[in-house]
Design an enzyme around this catalytic site. Structure first.
Site, PDB file in Angstrom:
ATOM      1  N   HIS A 273      20.913  35.361  23.812  1.00  0.00           N
ATOM      2  CA  HIS A 273      22.196  34.667  24.008  1.00  0.00           C
ATOM      3  C   HIS A 273      23.350  35.640  24.242  1.00  0.00           C
ATOM      4  CE1 HIS A 273      20.671  30.768  21.851  1.00  0.00           C
ATOM      5  NE2 HIS A 273      19.800  31.272  22.705  1.00  0.00           N
TER       6      HIS A 273
ATOM      7  N   HIS B  90      16.820  34.595  25.576  1.00  0.00           N
ATOM      8  CA  HIS B  90      16.624  34.414  24.131  1.00  0.00           C
ATOM      9  C   HIS B  90      17.728  35.002  23.255  1.00  0.00           C
ATOM     10  CE1 HIS B  90      14.854  33.913  20.177  1.00  0.00           C
ATOM     11  NE2 HIS B  90      14.880  35.215  19.977  1.00  0.00           N
TER      12      HIS B  90
ATOM     13  N   ASN C 257      10.784  30.070  22.193  1.00  0.00           N
ATOM     14  CA  ASN C 257      10.283  29.891  20.833  1.00  0.00           C
ATOM     15  C   ASN C 257      10.695  28.554  20.224  1.00  0.00           C
ATOM     16  OD1 ASN C 257      12.850  31.321  21.010  1.00  0.00           O
ATOM     17  ND2 ASN C 257      12.869  31.260  18.784  1.00  0.00           N
ATOM     18  N   HIS C 258      11.687  27.869  20.844  1.00  0.00           N
ATOM     19  CA  HIS C 258      12.071  26.540  20.347  1.00  0.00           C
ATOM     20  C   HIS C 258      11.497  25.399  21.182  1.00  0.00           C
ATOM     21  CE1 HIS C 258      14.414  28.035  17.126  1.00  0.00           C
ATOM     22  NE2 HIS C 258      15.328  28.605  17.878  1.00  0.00           N
TER      23      HIS C 258
ATOM     24  N   ASP D  20      20.291  30.619  28.557  1.00  0.00           N
ATOM     25  CA  ASP D  20      19.984  29.553  27.590  1.00  0.00           C
ATOM     26  C   ASP D  20      21.119  28.523  27.421  1.00  0.00           C
ATOM     27  OD1 ASP D  20      18.387  31.852  27.333  1.00  0.00           O
ATOM     28  OD2 ASP D  20      17.862  31.401  25.266  1.00  0.00           O
TER      29      ASP D  20
ATOM     30  N   GLU E 213      15.606  25.770  26.212  1.00  0.00           N
ATOM     31  CA  GLU E 213      14.956  25.599  24.895  1.00  0.00           C
ATOM     32  C   GLU E 213      15.955  25.379  23.752  1.00  0.00           C
ATOM     33  OE1 GLU E 213      13.314  28.589  22.583  1.00  0.00           O
ATOM     34  OE2 GLU E 213      15.261  29.572  22.571  1.00  0.00           O
TER      35      GLU E 213
ATOM     36  N   HIS F  62      11.150  35.380  27.623  1.00  0.00           N
ATOM     37  CA  HIS F  62      11.954  34.953  26.482  1.00  0.00           C
ATOM     38  C   HIS F  62      11.585  35.845  25.296  1.00  0.00           C
ATOM     39  CE1 HIS F  62      14.556  31.819  24.866  1.00  0.00           C
ATOM     40  NE2 HIS F  62      13.881  31.940  23.742  1.00  0.00           N
TER      41      HIS F  62
HETATM   42 FE   LIG Z   1      14.906  31.512  21.926  1.00  0.00          FE
END
Ligand SMILES: [Fe+2]
Length: 265
Positions: free
Chosen positions: A179, A177, A67-68, A8, A39, A152
């Site tokens: 991180h 997701h 999700n973003h 990410d 994202e 993700h």
């Molecule tokens: Fe995420």
């Protein structure tokens, strides 16, 4: 074929790390296709058409989401119609964009890419990533046996389960997701490369990218505290996957964790 998958990309720091480091990394590692989860590229939440252009300039060929993907409220989401920009495939029909693509390489080779989002601790009302993922993979397999899945998801169990579910049917399942890069990269029995999470490319001295003082306040006070991307530390997290073009099985998966000397100013 050799793939670089970048964990990410977080905010301005993540984008600048890519600008500084990617061109050399792609040639050092003899990469055929570079994929990145984008994202969080816009200030830690979301993605825009302009940022997609920038990531492409740095060498990213396919940008995946999560999700973003739909997080910027006044965003013009038309950029998600571009063939090499994905958002999770298991959002309900009617949303803009798509979660599956075929990337053309020289010698008539193709890489299929599927982007899925987990439901556990994340977004429980999405379509089942297992069933929708398998359907997408079966359609792609009519065209190519080289397929990468960006899953993700929050829960390590959900990611491990999906990787086993698709083992032998895809070349790689790469978790994103959280991180936080995990040290469990491996080739599963059926030839699928797997890592629970590829990690984050962005400010290392942070709580998953954000300023830790603000995140701590949020936990302590249990009320809304605005969060800003951290301006401390810098790292590039990624994996390199080497796929046998004939079978679609992976030969190797290697983790990359580079601390970058970097000025945030
Ligand atoms: Fe995420």
């Amino acid at each position: 074929m050799r793939l670089l998958f970048i964990g990410d990309i977080f905010g301005t720091a993540g984008r600048r790390i890519c600008a500084d480091r990617l061109p050399a990394l792609l040639s050092e590692r003899r990469i055929d296709v570079c994929i990145a989860n984008g994202e969080n590229a816009a200030g830690g939440r979301g993605l825009t058409g302009n940022l997609v252009k920038k990531l492409r300039k740095y060498g990213v060929q396919i940008v995946t989401g999560g999700n973003h993907s739909f997080s910027i409220p006044d965003n013009a989401f038309q950029f998600m119609e571009q063939p090499m920009v994905l958002r999770p495939h298991n959002y309900p029909p009617g949303n803009i964009g798509k979660g599956v693509t075929l990337f053309p390489l020289p010698d008539r080779r193709q890489l299929g890419v599927v982007n899925l989002q987990g439901r556990t601790f994340l977004h429980e009302s999405l379509d089942c990533p297992f069933r929708t993922g398998l359907e997408a993979v079966e359609v792609l397999r009519r065209q190519t046996s080289c397929i990468l899945v960006d899953f993700h998801a929050e829960a390590t169990s959900e990611k491990a389960a999906l990787a086993r579910f698709l083992d032998g049917k895809v070349s790689a399942v790469i978790g994103t997701h959280t991180h936080v890069q995990t040290a469990d990269e491996r080739i599963l029995e059926g030839g699928t490369a797997f890592i629970t999470d590829a990690g984050m490319t962005g400010p290392e001295d942070s709580v998953i990218g954000m300023r830790h003082d603000q995140v701590i306040r949020r936990f302590l006070l249990q009320t809304y505290v605005p969060l800003e991307p951290s301006k401390k530390g810098a790292m590039l997290n990624a994996v390199v996957i080497d796929i046998d073009d004939a079978t679609g099985h992976s030969r190797s998966i290697e983790r990359i964790f580079e601390r970058i000397l970097f000025s945030h100013e």
